[in-house]
Design a protein around this motif. Structure first.
Motif, PDB file in Angstrom:
ATOM      1  N   UNK A 143       0.797  -1.295   0.043  1.00  0.00           N
ATOM      2  CA  UNK A 143       0.194  -0.090   0.104  1.00  0.00           C
ATOM      3  C   UNK A 143       0.719   1.349   0.038  1.00  0.00           C
ATOM      4  N   UNK A 144       2.006   1.184   0.919  1.00  0.00           N
ATOM      5  CA  UNK A 144       2.783   2.460   0.708  1.00  0.00           C
ATOM      6  C   UNK A 144       3.601   2.616  -0.665  1.00  0.00           C
ATOM      7  N   UNK A 145       3.739   1.174  -1.245  1.00  0.00           N
ATOM      8  CA  UNK A 145       4.500   1.582  -2.727  1.00  0.00           C
ATOM      9  C   UNK A 145       3.538   2.117  -3.602  1.00  0.00           C
ATOM     10  N   UNK A 146       2.348   1.813  -3.413  1.00  0.00           N
ATOM     11  CA  UNK A 146       1.206   2.216  -4.296  1.00  0.00           C
ATOM     12  C   UNK A 146       1.016   3.685  -4.113  1.00  0.00           C
ATOM     13  N   UNK A 147       1.434   4.190  -3.021  1.00  0.00           N
ATOM     14  CA  UNK A 147       1.204   5.764  -2.473  1.00  0.00           C
ATOM     15  C   UNK A 147       2.382   6.458  -2.863  1.00  0.00           C
ATOM     16  N   UNK A 148       3.693   5.914  -2.834  1.00  0.00           N
ATOM     17  CA  UNK A 148       5.154   6.690  -2.808  1.00  0.00           C
ATOM     18  C   UNK A 148       5.686   6.302  -4.032  1.00  0.00           C
TER      19      UNK A 148
END
Length: 522
Positions: free
Chosen positions: A464-469
């Protein structure tokens, strides 16, 4: 040391094959020569004692030194004083003692001189307290990424690398005067079961064992290692019924007769469930001695220790454990004591305050940091002046934040519960929505923790963080390097092989461009 086998009564000979630990009702009692500790030396006449975390207050080195000296004064025969000070995740002594990076970090440096020099420094610090035996180095080949108990305690997955680094450590310890102990024979690397909790099985055939598990131990024997510790694992290719610790085929047939080892063999702790829940600790002590062990390690319970002593005595007096086998074991204990205890330096000084040890610890930590993946243009680096979030469910996050803040004060810290509750994760993702860059620190389950991180949810968080950042996310594995299996698409991935202060400081310095990380996956 002029004690000979002929000088010893049966009780004294039985005592020499015992290495026991003690515990008590309060932390203060456990750090002194309590009634339990006194019983080990005066009643059971043990040949050695093992110090666990409960027995040492690192902030009070003088008390540790005094306790060891008191124990030695109670014993007619000099005692082995043993400890597990491996570096990395297993250190009984914390600051001000140097914890040093662990073995896998050393493996990542590919520099055996670091292993040698680190072992020398550790030996100087231990000997200054009166500790004369380190249960190190770990010589297991960690070729199973799901191994719950070895992992970063191993130098890596390459048998030759493990052999090279481990023998360098052995030389470092023993040339400084400290007895080393190669463990866990014949290998604890290829298992997904913790022998503290159950009996693992390693199913490889003899050819595989020769090419993997036995390579480092052959090298350790050639390097003159003074002691080897057995493991409570079943190796059907070597013995279809008995785990190594109680297997004559392994301890005598393989280790003594085939590999030609004539040094000291000690068991791993017989209160571990792989033995305690199968043959039982007291019975396991008898079986281990019959199999070829020279010392039995029982680290915790007074009643269990007394039962083991009685079981050994009955086995000798009844003829089940031949007196010749007992005498052989005692002779090896005495020989090791003559070799390592006869010319020890006085337990004095405070080498843990030596600035050269500080420098070496940090140099090794820096050399171990590994960039596994990086976005273009050194994308793994954090940019000063841009808003930054640190996210993790691991307990070391506050210490990592301290190191990051040496470089940048403007940091949002998001400490998550190890269970990673859905609502908390949603709130965390919302909290960092306007941040420009993010570091997420991951860890596999830790068997010594009552609250291990939920691995499925940790992987979902990273995704989820990779999708965001995107490329502005940096993932860091705080322990084993295998976490990326669960989130392979991240653009930036670094490994520290441990979260001791030296490794966290080196990581922060690498992320802010203080040096070029050169570590390689071991």
């Amino acid at each position: 040391m002029d004690i000979t086998l002929e000088d010893l009564s049966l009780s004294e000979r039985i005592g020499q094959v015992l290495c026991f630990g003690w515990q008590d009702n309060t932390p203060e009692e456990a750090r002194t020569v309590s009634a339990h500790a006194r019983a080990l030396v005066e009643e059971m006449l043990v040949g050695g004692v093992v110090l666990l975390g409960r027995n040492v207050d690192a902030a009070n080195p003088q008390q540790i030194r005094a306790t060891i000296a008191d124990l030695q004064r109670l014993s007619r025969i000099p005692l082995f004083i043993a400890i597990d000070q491996e570096g990395g995740t297993v250190n009984r002594l914390r600051a001000p003692f140097h914890e040093f990076p662990g073995n896998m970090a050393l493996g990542a440096t590919r520099n055996a001189d670091y292993a040698y020099r680190q072992a020398q420094a550790q030996a100087r610090e231990l000997l200054a307290l009166g500790v004369n035996w380190n249960f190190a180095p770990v010589m297991d080949v960690n070729n199973n990424p799901d191994n719950p108990i070895i992992g970063v305690r191993s130098y890596g997955a390459d048998p030759q690398l493990v052999a090279e680094m481990g023998t360098a450590a052995i030389r470092g310890y023993q040339q400084t005067g400290l007895l080393a102990c190669a463990k866990h024979f014949p290998g604890h690397g290829d298992t997904s079961v913790d022998s503290h909790l159950a009996l693992p099985v390693i199913p490889g055939d003899r050819r595989r064992l020769e090419s993997v598990e036995l390579v480092p131990f052959r090298a350790a024997i050639a390097a003159g290692v003074g002691a080897i510790m057995s493991t409570h694992i079943l190796f059907p290719a070597l013995d279809t019924e008995r785990p190594a610790t109680i297997s004559r085929a392994i301890l005598t047939g393989l280790l003594r007769e085939e590999l030609g080892y004539d040094g000291l063999v000690i068991t791993d702790c017989l209160e571990m469930k792989a033995i305690a829940d199968t043959v039982g600790t007291a019975r396991g002590a008898v079986e281990a001695l019959k199999a070829g062990a020279d010392m039995v390690l029982i680290a915790h319970t007074l009643e269990v220790q007394r039962s083991a002593v009685q079981a050994i005595r009955e086995a000798v007096e009844g003829g089940e454990l031949p007196e010749e086998r007992l005498n052989e074991a005692v002779s090896r204990v005495l020989s090791a004591k003559r070799r390592f205890l006869s010319a020890l330096p006085p337990a004095e000084g405070d080498p843990w305050l030596n600035p050269e040890h500080d420098a070496l610890e940090q140099e090794i930590a820096r050399a171990s940091i590994t960039v596994v993946k990086s976005a273009p243009n050194e994308g793994y680096r954090l940019r000063k002046g841009e808003t930054l979030a640190l996210v993790s469910a691991h307990h070391s996050l506050p210490k990592l934040a301290e190191e990051i803040r040496r470089h940048q004060q403007n940091v949002i810290i998001v400490q998550l519960d190890p269970a990673l509750p859905d609502e908390q994760v949603r709130e965390a993702l919302q909290e960092v929505v306007s941040v420009q860059q993010c570091l997420v620190a991951t860890s596999p389950p830790e068997p010594w923790s009552d609250a291990s991180i939920d691995q499925t949810k940790q992987a979902e968080l990273v995704k989820a963080l990779h999708q965001q950042f995107g490329e502005r996310l940096v993932a860091v594995a705080l322990r084993e390097p295998y976490d990326i299996r669960h989130f392979p698409d991240v653009d930036n991935y670094l490994c520290t092989y441990g979260y001791r202060p030296c490794s966290l400081r080196a990581l922060a310095d690498a992320l802010f461009g203080q040096f070029e990380p050169a570590g390689r996956l071991p």
